[in-house]
Design a protein around this motif. Structure first.
Motif, short mmCIF file in Angstrom:
data_model
loop_
_atom_site.label_atom_id
_atom_site.label_comp_id
_atom_site.label_asym_id
_atom_site.label_seq_id
_atom_site.Cartn_x
_atom_site.Cartn_y
_atom_site.Cartn_z
N VAL A 194 0.98 -1.04 0.42
CA VAL A 194 0.47 0.24 -0.08
C VAL A 194 0.61 1.60 -0.22
O VAL A 194 0.08 2.03 0.08
CB VAL A 194 -1.07 -0.12 0.63
CG1 VAL A 194 -1.82 -1.13 0.67
CG2 VAL A 194 -0.34 -0.54 2.49
N LEU A 195 2.25 1.54 0.25
CA LEU A 195 3.27 2.38 0.15
C LEU A 195 4.34 1.91 -0.25
O LEU A 195 5.14 0.53 0.22
CB LEU A 195 3.08 3.25 1.39
CG LEU A 195 3.82 4.19 1.18
CD1 LEU A 195 3.38 5.36 2.02
CD2 LEU A 195 5.37 4.00 1.41
N VAL A 196 4.85 3.22 -1.35
CA VAL A 196 6.49 2.50 -1.35
C VAL A 196 6.55 3.27 -1.72
O VAL A 196 6.16 4.25 -3.21
CB VAL A 196 6.09 0.96 -2.75
CG1 VAL A 196 7.62 1.15 -3.80
CG2 VAL A 196 5.55 0.11 -2.62
N VAL A 226 8.48 -4.29 -5.67
CA VAL A 226 7.36 -4.72 -6.40
C VAL A 226 6.90 -2.66 -5.74
O VAL A 226 7.68 -2.06 -5.95
CB VAL A 226 7.07 -4.95 -4.67
CG1 VAL A 226 7.44 -6.72 -4.00
CG2 VAL A 226 7.37 -4.42 -2.84
N LYS A 227 5.77 -2.39 -6.66
CA LYS A 227 5.05 -1.38 -6.81
C LYS A 227 3.62 -1.27 -6.01
O LYS A 227 3.47 -2.22 -5.37
CB LYS A 227 4.73 -1.57 -7.86
CG LYS A 227 6.53 -1.69 -8.68
CD LYS A 227 5.77 -1.61 -9.83
CE LYS A 227 6.53 -1.34 -11.39
NZ LYS A 227 6.36 -1.48 -13.05
N LYS A 228 3.48 -0.72 -5.65
CA LYS A 228 2.66 0.50 -4.72
C LYS A 228 1.15 -0.83 -5.87
O LYS A 228 0.71 -1.08 -7.11
CB LYS A 228 1.67 1.57 -5.05
CG LYS A 228 0.27 2.04 -4.26
CD LYS A 228 0.00 3.94 -4.30
CE LYS A 228 -1.26 3.30 -3.09
NZ LYS A 228 -1.46 5.12 -2.97
N LEU A 238 11.25 -7.81 -1.15
CA LEU A 238 10.25 -6.81 -1.12
C LEU A 238 11.58 -5.63 -1.37
O LEU A 238 11.37 -4.25 -2.41
CB LEU A 238 9.96 -6.26 0.23
CG LEU A 238 8.54 -7.20 0.56
CD1 LEU A 238 8.01 -6.36 1.85
CD2 LEU A 238 7.34 -6.62 0.07
N GLY A 239 12.64 -5.89 -2.02
CA GLY A 239 13.51 -4.98 -2.04
C GLY A 239 15.10 -5.52 -0.92
O GLY A 239 15.38 -6.38 -0.63
#
Length: 276
Positions: A194-196, A226-228, A238-239
């Protein structure tokens, strides 16, 4: 059930209100779980503590206790319908002092005394995050145990009072894991991103919604994978960790919000994994 089983007899209507509570005493900054036994004609709706309301999902409810809550006996009002008639009953939680440690940090004054521009940015990002945390997805993505975001030494526990340059400023709102720049970070359970975003305090930030008011957060990252609005699976990359934002060195700050309240992420994970 692994929790303490309690039975509260409601003599006013001769109805046995049965529930299972994960812990009868709860530290500030931690989470409890109430499971209500199914009763014929009874539909549980929500619980209310002071001015906050928490929804009851499929006969269970998360009870997050704020870090700032003082030792006391909290009144918990359970709202439900019996044969479609609204009812409410009173339960009690005993909040005890978590006795969290203190830690002293020396940081650049520019990161303690903020410019007006940085203050505005930080305030805007705070509002954005709280709008996320205070929303609730009725669906739960959780159907298996939580895992850790990485296998590494914990360098700072949840709840430590943070003293910056000799002045008490805050408490540590998550758990820090040792992670050199570029360490892979995994999602701890299924959910929706929900937030990046790169933020002033937390740097490279990812927030994952696990449903029913449960969010996990991954901060100070150097790279996003990942993207929103992306649906993610437990263990998915995730990163990469980093040293972005307001930090003294590279690490992963991992935190959790339950029903909008900041809680000890590892205690929450341990609680839920016992119940799954």
């Amino acid at each position: 059930m692994r929790g303490l089983f309690l039975v509260l007899f409601l003599l006013s209507n001769l109805f046995a209100f049965r529930f299972d509570i994960s812990n009868s005493e709860i530290k500030n900054g931690q989470t409890a779980l109430i499971k209500f036994a199914k009763e014929e004609g009874v539909e549980f709706k929500y619980i209310k503590i002071k001015d906050k309301t928490y929804e009851i999902f499929s006969n269970y409810a998360y009870v997050p206790i704020s870090y700032y809550e003082k030792p006391q006996t909290l009144k918990v009002y359970v709202h439900y319908t019996k044969n479609k008639k609204p009812e409410s009953k009173l339960l009690f939680f005993k909040v005890v002092d978590g006795k969290y440690q203190k830690e002293t940090l020396s940081v650049d004054n520019s990161k303690v005394k903020l410019s007006q521009k940085d203050k505005k940015r930080a305030a805007k990002e705070y509002v954005e995050a709280m709008d996320i945390y205070n929303s609730t997805t009725s669906k739960s993505f959780i159907d298996s145990d939580f895992i850790m975001p990485l296998n590494s030494k914990i360098t700072s526990d949840f709840g430590r009072a943070r003293i910056f340059n000799g002045t008490l400023k805050s408490y540590h709102s998550g758990t820090d894991f040792r992670a050199k720049v570029g360490t892979p970070i995994k999602c701890v359970n299924d959910g929706k991103v929900v937030l990046v975003k790169d933020r002033f305090y937390s740097g490279g930030s990812i927030i994952v919604d696990h449903g029913q008011g449960v969010y996990t957060c991954y901060y100070h990252m150097s790279k996003f994978d990942v993207k929103k609005n992306e649906l993610v699976k437990k263990g998915q990359l995730l990163g990469l960790s980093g040293a972005s934002g307001r930090v003294t060195g590279p690490h992963l700050h991992f935190s959790a919000r339950v029903n909008g309240v900041q809680v000890d992420p590892l205690q929450f994970i341990e609680l839920i994994n016992k119940e799954l």
